[in-house]
Design a protein around this motif. Structure first.
Motif, PDB file in Angstrom:
ATOM      1  N   GLY A   1      -3.046 -11.460  17.593  1.00 55.81           N
ATOM      2  CA  GLY A   1      -2.741 -11.327  19.019  1.00 55.81           C
ATOM      3  C   GLY A   1      -3.339 -10.082  19.624  1.00 55.81           C
ATOM      4  N   GLU A   2      -2.572  -9.444  20.520  1.00 56.88           N
ATOM      5  CA  GLU A   2      -3.105  -8.324  21.300  1.00 56.88           C
ATOM      6  C   GLU A   2      -3.628  -7.183  20.418  1.00 56.88           C
ATOM      7  N   LEU A   3      -4.789  -6.655  20.778  1.00 48.47           N
ATOM      8  CA  LEU A   3      -5.415  -5.635  19.945  1.00 48.47           C
ATOM      9  C   LEU A   3      -5.027  -4.241  20.428  1.00 48.47           C
ATOM     10  N   ASP A   4      -4.726  -3.324  19.472  1.00 42.73           N
ATOM     11  CA  ASP A   4      -4.429  -1.936  19.868  1.00 42.73           C
ATOM     12  C   ASP A   4      -5.741  -1.173  20.101  1.00 42.73           C
ATOM     13  N   ARG A   5      -5.633   0.126  20.410  1.00 41.61           N
ATOM     14  CA  ARG A   5      -6.815   0.912  20.807  1.00 41.61           C
ATOM     15  C   ARG A   5      -7.858   0.967  19.678  1.00 41.61           C
ATOM     16  N   PHE A   6      -7.412   0.956  18.420  1.00 46.20           N
ATOM     17  CA  PHE A   6      -8.355   1.001  17.301  1.00 46.20           C
ATOM     18  C   PHE A   6      -8.977  -0.373  17.050  1.00 46.20           C
ATOM     19  N   GLU A   7      -8.121  -1.405  17.117  1.00 48.70           N
ATOM     20  CA  GLU A   7      -8.614  -2.758  16.815  1.00 48.70           C
ATOM     21  C   GLU A   7      -9.665  -3.224  17.829  1.00 48.70           C
ATOM     22  N   GLN A   8      -9.728  -2.548  18.989  1.00 55.33           N
ATOM     23  CA  GLN A   8     -10.714  -2.930  20.000  1.00 55.33           C
ATOM     24  C   GLN A   8     -12.118  -2.407  19.696  1.00 55.33           C
ATOM     25  N   GLU A   9     -12.252  -1.597  18.648  1.00 58.39           N
ATOM     26  CA  GLU A   9     -13.568  -1.055  18.292  1.00 58.39           C
ATOM     27  C   GLU A   9     -14.452  -2.155  17.683  1.00 58.39           C
ATOM     28  N   ASP A  10     -15.771  -1.855  17.573  1.00 59.26           N
ATOM     29  CA  ASP A  10     -16.694  -2.889  17.088  1.00 59.26           C
ATOM     30  C   ASP A  10     -16.842  -2.887  15.551  1.00 59.26           C
ATOM     31  N   LEU A  11     -17.618  -3.861  15.089  1.00 58.85           N
ATOM     32  CA  LEU A  11     -17.797  -4.070  13.652  1.00 58.85           C
ATOM     33  C   LEU A  11     -18.372  -2.835  12.935  1.00 58.85           C
ATOM     34  N   GLU A  12     -19.299  -2.156  13.596  1.00 60.61           N
ATOM     35  CA  GLU A  12     -19.949  -0.983  12.971  1.00 60.61           C
ATOM     36  C   GLU A  12     -18.934   0.134  12.717  1.00 60.61           C
ATOM     37  N   PHE A  13     -18.009   0.311  13.663  1.00 59.49           N
ATOM     38  CA  PHE A  13     -16.952   1.315  13.519  1.00 59.49           C
ATOM     39  C   PHE A  13     -16.181   1.045  12.218  1.00 59.49           C
ATOM     40  N   PHE A  14     -15.798  -0.210  12.004  1.00 59.31           N
ATOM     41  CA  PHE A  14     -15.012  -0.547  10.809  1.00 59.31           C
ATOM     42  C   PHE A  14     -15.864  -0.538   9.546  1.00 59.31           C
ATOM     43  N   GLN A  15     -17.163  -0.791   9.703  1.00 59.58           N
ATOM     44  CA  GLN A  15     -18.050  -0.706   8.537  1.00 59.58           C
ATOM     45  C   GLN A  15     -18.125   0.746   8.058  1.00 59.58           C
TER      46      GLN A  15
END
Ligand code: TMP
Length: 213
Positions: A152-166
């Protein structure tokens, strides 16, 4: 059984199944008759949970990375000194959903804060205290992000892109390689039964070790 409880943290990128594995680890400790608490970061006390809300709320104002870093450690100081350490000193095991490894991964790898600056705050807030064991649930970033989106709703971190999480995954893996005695990397891309079996196995091993110490 030794008097001091063990401090065990669970780490990983979004959607790797941390909550499920914390529940599984709790059941394992219960079956083994170990007294424990489950907690999380940022959060874990009423004041630290209030800081968590500040940190996770999506907002229009750009958040400075040092503001974010200091709030993480402000929450951690409160949580560590008023909840985690008293529990460990009373002989309870502490299962914590994220800790300072997340700061090196997210604020360091994700936001680009130099790790020396993070280490300064780590020493200020924690002194010598470090988790006894870190369980790193590791899976390809895209798999986890799809799971996080489904929640469901994304928090401020979850809204970042794939590269951020990579970048975050890369830092976690580098830290695990650098400190093999403290980190256990669990391949979280496997079936739930396999991942749960691996996590329960680690907990059982640590309980046995602490009993003979
Ligand atoms: P959670 O979703 O696993 O509960 O964690 C909340 C978010 O906070 C998650 O996106 C990771 C982030 N976080 C940091 O950026 N730095 C930290 O030091 C911690 C503990 C969490």
């Amino acid at each position: 059984m030794s008097m001091r409880g063990q401090f065990i943290t669970f780490e990983g990128t979004e959607g790797v199944g941390k909550s499920t594995q914390l529940a599984n680890a709790s059941r394992t400790l219960e079956e083994l008759g170990v007294d424990y608490i489950v907690t999380r970061e940022p959060g874990g006390t009423p004041m630290a949970e209030a800081i968590r809300e500040l940190l996770l709320a999506p907002r229009d104002e750009p958040v400075n990375e040092i503001t974010e870093l200091l709030l993480m450690f402000a929450a951690r100081a409160q949580h560590l000194h008023t909840r985690i350490l008293p529990a460990i000193n009373a002989g309870q095991w502490v299962l914590c959903d994220r800790f300072t490894d997340a700061t090196f991964a997210y604020q360091g790898g994700g936001r680009g804060v130099p790790k020396e600056r993070i280490a300064l705050l780590e020493n200020l807030v924690q002194g010598e205290v470090r988790p006894d064991h870190v369980i790193l649930l590791d899976a390809p970033v895209a798999t986890g992000m799809a799971r996080a989106r489904d929640r469901g709703e994304l928090d401020r971190f979850e809204q970042e892109d794939l590269e951020f999480f990579q970048r975050i995954r890369d830092v976690y893996r580098e830290r695990a390689i650098a400190q093999p005695s403290r980190y256990q990397v669990v391949n979280a891309a496997r079936s739930l039964e396999e991942v749960s079996g691996a996590v329960s196995g680690l907990l059982s091993e640590w309980v046995t070790q602490s009993a003979v110490r």
